[in-house]
Design an enzyme around this catalytic site. Structure first.
Site, PDB file in Angstrom:
ATOM      1  N   ASP A 248       0.872  -1.178   0.000  1.00  0.00           N
ATOM      2  CA  ASP A 248       0.000   0.000   0.000  1.00  0.00           C
ATOM      3  C   ASP A 248       0.908   1.225   0.000  1.00  0.00           C
ATOM      4  O   ASP A 248       1.949   1.218   0.673  1.00  0.00           O
ATOM      5  CB  ASP A 248      -0.890  -0.009   1.259  1.00  0.00           C
ATOM      6  CG  ASP A 248      -2.099   0.918   1.111  1.00  0.00           C
ATOM      7  OD1 ASP A 248      -1.957   2.017   0.529  1.00  0.00           O
ATOM      8  OD2 ASP A 248      -3.186   0.536   1.572  1.00  0.00           O
ATOM      9  N   ASP A 249       0.507   2.264  -0.732  1.00  0.00           N
ATOM     10  CA  ASP A 249       1.359   3.461  -0.756  1.00  0.00           C
ATOM     11  C   ASP A 249       1.147   4.326   0.487  1.00  0.00           C
ATOM     12  O   ASP A 249       1.971   5.185   0.785  1.00  0.00           O
ATOM     13  CB  ASP A 249       1.097   4.283  -2.015  1.00  0.00           C
ATOM     14  CG  ASP A 249      -0.341   4.775  -2.077  1.00  0.00           C
ATOM     15  OD1 ASP A 249      -1.249   3.918  -1.913  1.00  0.00           O
ATOM     16  OD2 ASP A 249      -0.570   5.978  -2.247  1.00  0.00           O
TER      17      ASP A 249
ATOM     18  N   ASP B 147      17.866 -62.231 -26.761  1.00  0.00           N
ATOM     19  CA  ASP B 147      18.660 -61.426 -27.675  1.00  0.00           C
ATOM     20  C   ASP B 147      18.191 -61.713 -29.103  1.00  0.00           C
ATOM     21  O   ASP B 147      18.078 -62.877 -29.510  1.00  0.00           O
ATOM     22  CB  ASP B 147      20.139 -61.775 -27.505  1.00  0.00           C
ATOM     23  CG  ASP B 147      21.036 -60.845 -28.309  1.00  0.00           C
ATOM     24  OD1 ASP B 147      21.568 -59.896 -27.714  1.00  0.00           O
ATOM     25  OD2 ASP B 147      21.185 -61.073 -29.534  1.00  0.00           O
ATOM     26  N   ILE B 148      17.921 -60.663 -29.868  1.00  0.00           N
ATOM     27  CA  ILE B 148      17.454 -60.855 -31.244  1.00  0.00           C
ATOM     28  C   ILE B 148      18.626 -61.367 -32.087  1.00  0.00           C
ATOM     29  O   ILE B 148      19.704 -60.781 -32.058  1.00  0.00           O
ATOM     30  CB  ILE B 148      16.922 -59.530 -31.826  1.00  0.00           C
ATOM     31  CG1 ILE B 148      15.797 -58.995 -30.921  1.00  0.00           C
ATOM     32  CG2 ILE B 148      16.421 -59.719 -33.253  1.00  0.00           C
ATOM     33  CD1 ILE B 148      15.247 -57.659 -31.358  1.00  0.00           C
TER      34      ILE B 148
ATOM     35  N   ASN C 155      20.080 -53.787 -39.091  1.00  0.00           N
ATOM     36  CA  ASN C 155      20.529 -52.397 -39.162  1.00  0.00           C
ATOM     37  C   ASN C 155      21.357 -52.133 -40.410  1.00  0.00           C
ATOM     38  O   ASN C 155      21.167 -51.117 -41.081  1.00  0.00           O
ATOM     39  CB  ASN C 155      21.368 -52.059 -37.921  1.00  0.00           C
ATOM     40  CG  ASN C 155      20.495 -51.592 -36.767  1.00  0.00           C
ATOM     41  OD1 ASN C 155      19.435 -51.023 -36.991  1.00  0.00           O
ATOM     42  ND2 ASN C 155      20.938 -51.835 -35.547  1.00  0.00           N
TER      43      ASN C 155
ATOM     44  N   GLU D 278      19.684 -54.737 -28.502  1.00  0.00           N
ATOM     45  CA  GLU D 278      18.674 -55.724 -28.890  1.00  0.00           C
ATOM     46  C   GLU D 278      18.515 -56.790 -27.815  1.00  0.00           C
ATOM     47  O   GLU D 278      18.045 -57.876 -28.089  1.00  0.00           O
ATOM     48  CB  GLU D 278      19.060 -56.349 -30.238  1.00  0.00           C
ATOM     49  CG  GLU D 278      20.305 -57.228 -30.210  1.00  0.00           C
ATOM     50  CD  GLU D 278      21.610 -56.481 -30.472  1.00  0.00           C
ATOM     51  OE1 GLU D 278      21.649 -55.256 -30.216  1.00  0.00           O
ATOM     52  OE2 GLU D 278      22.581 -57.114 -30.912  1.00  0.00           O
TER      53      GLU D 278
END
Lengths: 454, 454
Positions: free
Chosen positions: A9-10, A327-328, A335, A370
């Site tokens: 507040d002023d 494991d693939i 890839n 993988e």
């Protein structure tokens, strides 16, 4: 609970009066004598509530409020605007520029304290969530979650047993929100009450006790975090105070002012959405910490922590834990021949078949590259072998699809199985045995399951 | 705030009396008529506070309390034991088996409500943190964080200006805790006040107002979460109630009972450590979500989210963002010749040099495998080139060390630099340009820095 309040507040005597009142109630008070000062102190001191006078030279209260709410550093701090008595336009304007509440001069002390208490509760919760959320950001590069959203189109449930009054509230709200009356709760849709963002509770109902209803909503796990706006008859100030005490987030006097109703509802919805956004941000980051990005399976870190806990449980007398590593076969060729995107396609489809082949209590994880690991709590080796064989078969039985043209590709995998059943077992030893079994499976020509050497 | 209270007593009229009192104050009440029932209801209903009678056939209150506190599903629920008047041994025993507080019959209503309010505040906070923390666990495999730790050896600060009294409190606590008087605060060590786990505040001091001091501790950001135990003169009941209201966590009457003091302190420390453990668990999980496990650098996911935000800021009129991708030359050979562990050694040492070569505002990340990305906000391409060249040099300038014998290895890297300064730029485009520049650097013989084609 106590809190830190910034009084702006002023007119110095006004500041001192509020300061004295608040300090008497053990609040810590910070003061500012202009809007400019208020903006600086809000950012540096992070007060819990700001009491902001409307009439000030320079930046007036509205402009100060607007700026505080526009800055992500201060937008979450609740603001109570202090207006001259009966300046209805001021009050509405205040709510519209983002103030959370307003009080008229001369200030009603009890109401002041009730409002401060209620708003600082919100601040405490948002501070807790903000602190946790900030850890997930670490650096200041991305900005804070922003508080100022529109607060519109929220599903709102109106708990009012006087039909005429209920209909009126609904009509007023319908311009900005999606209100429903109690009697229409069946229209909530499949999500039911979970879609509701705000409850409006009348405390002058004849068929129910509004305060009790509000307390019930607040204390149930499912609705605990739902904001509540109470509608209180003008002369029932004690009821309003009681409502705030019980955890109602805001109240509005009857006879209802339509603009005020819309503004308060918007503020509550905004606050609700801010807190929910913080929660969601924390939860999403927590999820990410345990998830592999490409596959959505658990990640290696999470798998290891869970395996550790399960082995410790086994050692305290629990059941053995079986583990498989899959494991693939010849993944590098995929890839090399078809590119990394095709490789990712294979990884993803492999994960899907993997996940669908296990029981809810099993933990399917991507180990890296993988390689995949499945942890099977309370599972004997012979059962684990069967499960592994089922997985191997489901991979080899149907082709995979890669690229935009969905080219077919035959994929197989090799699987090694081990069991954690020894007093000395730690994740490394169990995984190592499974890895050795996997190596044997590869040596024997791939596309097969091998158990650890006995 | 309202809450859900579980009332446990084998004497039905006792249950009904408490139920009525609590419901009158808008609490939601759940009832149980034996210890066995209480254990079931606590686990299924997750009440905010449990009022537990000591004297019951079958499982008595102590045993029930012990079991509730031993089960991770219920250990965090505050328990108030209800004892017959002046059964001092009962009260101490109650606190020792893990109760959070006790009340004597006939129950003082105001005190009851103040205690329930104070304890349910703790419950609300711990529920919020537990919910977030649970997301990071996802499945029930690992048990919840456990509530029951010993509550011993805590650093405690005693705020009491009567020296004799202060010394006595310190002497009593010293058997289990690490208490210090105000006058000894310089002994707190390098961590200073951050090492304090509990404050004990006397409200009968002459040189300070204990309530005001407590309120101040509670409202400051640094000490907001610190538990406070108030010491209140026996006849000053209003002061005790006021203290609870202000957020003091517990109070104890003077003249002090030594055993009660030790027990209450232990309970407060335990509660504090539980909440802090939850916070830490959430924060650690949040950290993990943005961190690469092997190197401690930021991970790819985090890097991409930050780059996205920075590009959006650039497009709104901000500065350009430079990006470099660094790839270790012939890394596959390291793995093939020396094994994966040696590969990990190289990755880690590379990360350290990388991190030490950048400014605090830069974001160093592991992109995956042997690839690293650094994001440089507000950085022009020519500056980015210099920085990249400095990195390349620091890698090539000194050998790396691998394995236990710390064998030396020459390592070099190739670096591609790009800048995000176009309206259409998204992370993919900027990273792609850096990747193309990296490819050129590899083509031109490695161990060099290239910028994106103009």
């Amino acid at each position: 609970m106590t809190a830190r309040v910034l009084v702006v507040d002023d007119v110095e005597p006004n500041v001192r009066l509020l300061e004295a009142k608040l300090q008497h109630e053990y609040y810590t008070v910070i003061t500012a004598f202009s809007g400019e000062q208020a903006i600086v102190k809000a950012a540096t001191e992070n007060p819990d509530v700001i009491l902001l006078d409307v009439m000030m030279p320079g930046l007036d209260g509205f402009e100060t409020c607007k700026r505080l709410k526009a800055d992500p550093k201060t937008s979450h701090i609740p603001i109570i605007m202090v207006t001259a008595l009966d300046q209805k336009e001021d009050r509405i304007l205040g709510l519209k520029v983002g103030a959370d509440d307003f009080l008229s001069k001369p200030i009603d002390d009890v109401l002041l304290l009730a409002r401060v208490r209620s708003l600082s509760r919100f601040k405490t919760l948002s501070d807790e969530l903000r602190t946790r959320e900030a850890v997930g950001r670490r650096f200041g590069v991305i900005e804070n979650l922003h508080y100022l959203e529109d607060g519109l189109s929220a599903r709102i449930l109106i708990l009012e047993d006087d039909n005429r009054r209920g209909e009126r509230i609904k009509r007023v709200l319908a311009s900005e929100q999606r209100p429903l009356l109690m009697s229409e709760a069946n229209e909530l849709g499949p999500e039911g009450h979970a879609s509701v963002e705000l409850m409006i509770v009348s405390t002058s109902g004849t068929s129910f006790d509004g305060l009790r209803l509000a307390a019930h909503i607040r204390s149930q796990t499912a609705t605990r975090n739902l904001p509540i706006l109470a509608i209180v008859d003008n002369h029932e100030r004690d009821k309003a105070l009681r409502a705030l005490e019980l955890g109602v987030n805001d109240f509005i006097d009857r006879p209802l002012d339509e603009e005020e109703l819309l503004a308060r509802v918007k503020t509550l919805v905004r606050r609700r959405r801010y807190i929910e956004a913080l929660r969601e941000s924390v939860d999403q980051t927590m999820e990410k910490a345990v998830t592999d990005q490409l596959t959505g399976l658990h990640n290696r870190r999470y798998m290891e922590s869970q395996l550790k806990a399960l082995l410790e449980r086994m050692q305290r007398g629990g059941q053995p834990v079986s583990v498989l590593i899959a494991d693939i076969d010849h993944f590098k060729r995929v890839n090399d021949l078809f590119g990394h995107d095709a490789g990712d396609d294979v990884i993803r489809q492999f994960s899907e078949r993997l996940a669908s082949n296990f029981r809810p209590r099993d933990l399917a994880c991507r180990f890296g590259g993988e390689e995949f690991v499945v942890i099977m709590p309370d599972t004997l080796p012979e059962d684990a072998m069967q499960i592994a064989e089922r997985l191997r078969h489901s991979i080899a039985a149907a082709p995979f699809y890669i690229g935009r043209n969905r080219e077919q590709l035959e994929v197989t995998c090799s699987v090694g199985v081990s069991v954690g059943n020894q007093v000395s077992d730690i994740p490394e030893t169990v995984l190592k045995r499974a890895d050795q079994a996997l190596y044997s499976a590869k040596q024997c020509g791939r596309n097969r399951v091998m158990a650890q050497a006995a």
